[in-house]
Design a protein around this motif. Structure first.
Motif, mmCIF file in Angstrom:
data_model
loop_
_atom_site.group_PDB
_atom_site.id
_atom_site.type_symbol
_atom_site.label_atom_id
_atom_site.label_comp_id
_atom_site.label_asym_id
_atom_site.label_seq_id
_atom_site.Cartn_x
_atom_site.Cartn_y
_atom_site.Cartn_z
ATOM 1 N N ILE A 17 0.664 -1.399 0.121
ATOM 2 C CA ILE A 17 0.218 0.135 0.127
ATOM 3 C C ILE A 17 0.722 1.165 -0.449
ATOM 4 C CG2 ILE A 17 -1.392 1.235 0.950
ATOM 5 C CD1 ILE A 17 -2.719 -1.662 0.101
ATOM 6 N N ASP A 18 0.709 2.534 -0.403
ATOM 7 C CA ASP A 18 1.211 3.496 -1.049
ATOM 8 C C ASP A 18 0.440 4.597 -0.295
ATOM 9 O OD1 ASP A 18 -0.871 4.445 -2.285
ATOM 10 O OD2 ASP A 18 0.202 4.442 -4.095
ATOM 11 N N ALA A 19 1.456 5.842 0.005
ATOM 12 C CA ALA A 19 0.692 6.497 0.913
ATOM 13 C C ALA A 19 -0.396 7.128 0.168
ATOM 14 C CB ALA A 19 1.516 7.988 0.457
ATOM 15 N N LEU A 20 -1.505 6.583 -0.714
ATOM 16 C CA LEU A 20 -2.537 7.203 -0.911
ATOM 17 C C LEU A 20 -3.290 6.012 -0.177
ATOM 18 C CD1 LEU A 20 -1.807 8.913 -4.229
ATOM 19 C CD2 LEU A 20 -2.355 10.354 -2.244
ATOM 20 N N GLY A 21 -3.372 5.032 -0.105
ATOM 21 C CA GLY A 21 -4.212 4.139 0.616
ATOM 22 C C GLY A 21 -4.217 2.991 -0.856
ATOM 23 N N HIS A 22 -3.400 2.932 -1.106
ATOM 24 C CA HIS A 22 -3.848 1.986 -2.490
ATOM 25 C C HIS A 22 -2.451 1.498 -2.946
ATOM 26 C CE1 HIS A 22 -2.736 4.425 -5.736
ATOM 27 N NE2 HIS A 22 -3.494 5.728 -5.623
ATOM 28 N N VAL A 23 -3.208 0.026 -3.647
ATOM 29 C CA VAL A 23 -1.837 -0.595 -3.883
ATOM 30 C C VAL A 23 -1.085 -0.362 -4.941
ATOM 31 C CG1 VAL A 23 -0.990 -2.655 -5.404
ATOM 32 C CG2 VAL A 23 -2.811 -3.382 -3.761
ATOM 33 N N ASN A 24 0.051 0.022 -4.487
ATOM 34 C CA ASN A 24 1.395 0.889 -5.263
ATOM 35 C C ASN A 24 1.082 0.101 -6.938
ATOM 36 O OD1 ASN A 24 4.471 1.081 -7.088
ATOM 37 N ND2 ASN A 24 4.188 2.491 -4.943
ATOM 38 N N ASN A 25 1.512 1.315 -8.140
ATOM 39 C CA ASN A 25 1.526 0.292 -9.586
ATOM 40 C C ASN A 25 2.175 -0.854 -9.271
ATOM 41 O OD1 ASN A 25 3.498 2.306 -9.112
ATOM 42 N ND2 ASN A 25 3.851 2.068 -11.327
ATOM 43 N N ALA A 26 3.667 -0.139 -9.087
ATOM 44 C CA ALA A 26 4.991 -1.559 -9.487
ATOM 45 C C ALA A 26 4.547 -3.166 -8.976
ATOM 46 C CB ALA A 26 6.164 -1.245 -8.709
ATOM 47 N N ILE A 27 3.683 -2.663 -7.878
ATOM 48 C CA ILE A 27 3.490 -3.938 -7.316
ATOM 49 C C ILE A 27 2.711 -5.166 -8.566
ATOM 50 C CG2 ILE A 27 2.386 -4.978 -4.552
ATOM 51 C CD1 ILE A 27 4.637 -3.575 -4.323
ATOM 52 N N TYR A 28 1.662 -4.539 -8.832
ATOM 53 C CA TYR A 28 0.839 -5.151 -9.824
ATOM 54 C C TYR A 28 1.866 -5.868 -10.405
ATOM 55 C CZ TYR A 28 -2.370 -2.133 -8.749
ATOM 56 O OH TYR A 28 -4.380 -1.478 -7.666
ATOM 57 N N LEU A 29 2.992 -5.728 -10.797
ATOM 58 C CA LEU A 29 4.106 -7.280 -11.462
ATOM 59 C C LEU A 29 3.995 -8.184 -10.838
ATOM 60 C CD1 LEU A 29 6.488 -4.752 -13.757
ATOM 61 C CD2 LEU A 29 4.127 -6.206 -14.586
ATOM 62 N N THR A 30 4.059 -7.594 -9.435
ATOM 63 C CA THR A 30 4.418 -8.980 -8.309
ATOM 64 C C THR A 30 3.404 -9.950 -8.219
ATOM 65 O OG1 THR A 30 5.719 -7.411 -7.045
ATOM 66 C CG2 THR A 30 5.023 -9.784 -6.129
ATOM 67 N N TYR A 31 1.875 -9.397 -8.564
ATOM 68 C CA TYR A 31 1.124 -10.266 -8.053
ATOM 69 C C TYR A 31 0.330 -10.773 -9.994
ATOM 70 C CZ TYR A 31 -0.323 -6.787 -5.009
ATOM 71 O OH TYR A 31 -1.223 -6.150 -3.511
ATOM 72 N N PHE A 32 0.898 -10.809 -10.627
ATOM 73 C CA PHE A 32 0.748 -11.056 -12.172
ATOM 74 C C PHE A 32 1.956 -12.513 -11.457
ATOM 75 C CE2 PHE A 32 -0.189 -7.467 -14.852
ATOM 76 C CZ PHE A 32 -1.548 -7.681 -14.365
ATOM 77 N N GLU A 33 2.930 -12.373 -11.321
ATOM 78 C CA GLU A 33 3.869 -13.501 -10.732
ATOM 79 C C GLU A 33 3.571 -14.432 -10.015
ATOM 80 O OE1 GLU A 33 8.651 -13.532 -9.815
ATOM 81 O OE2 GLU A 33 7.555 -11.705 -8.236
#
Length: 140
Positions: A17-33
């Protein structure tokens, strides 16, 4: 989710989670992995002792934010198969009161890779057959 027959849960970590309270955009590649690793293990049965896989290209379409409290699932499917490469497609959904809402879609272009020879190599026949069989569930 029409055209997808593999689904796995993605656990959201506080660190995602980033400072704005949602999943940071860079983490989505980890979710895909996480999703493709489960797909390769459970559906394709990739033999990692024989060959590796490298990611040549990734595409992400952010549609709706994901938050720490969301219950998230990833759908994965093989959408194209070449000689040494294949494409996977992903859909991340959150479950809200029993209804799945699409948050993110994406694709990765994957390459079968021989680390000993340091070059792409043909997709093993057993895994190709499993990918092709998997695609039969993907009517378009």
């Amino acid at each position: 989710m029409k055209g997808y027959h593999f689904k796995t849960q993605i656990h959201i970590r506080f660190a995602d989670i980033d400072a704005l309270g949602h999943v940071n955009n860079a983490i989505y590649l980890t979710y895909f992995e996480i999703a493709r690793s489960a797909y390769w293990a459970e559906v394709i049965e990739w033999d990692w002792k024989l060959l590796g896989i490298i990611i040549r290209k990734s595409v992400i379409d952010y549609l709706k934010p994901i938050t720490l409290s969301d219950k998230v699932y990833a759908y994965v499917r093989t959408s194209k198969i070449g000689n040494s490469s294949f494409e996977l497609e992903y859909v991340l959904v959150r479950n809200i009161n029993g209804i799945e809402e699409i948050c993110t879609t994406g694709q990765t272009l994957c390459v079968s890779f021989d680390y000993t020879l340091q070059k792409p190599t043909q997709i093993p026949s057993q895994q190709r057959i499993k990918m092709e069989n998997s695609m039969m569930y993907n009517p378009e």
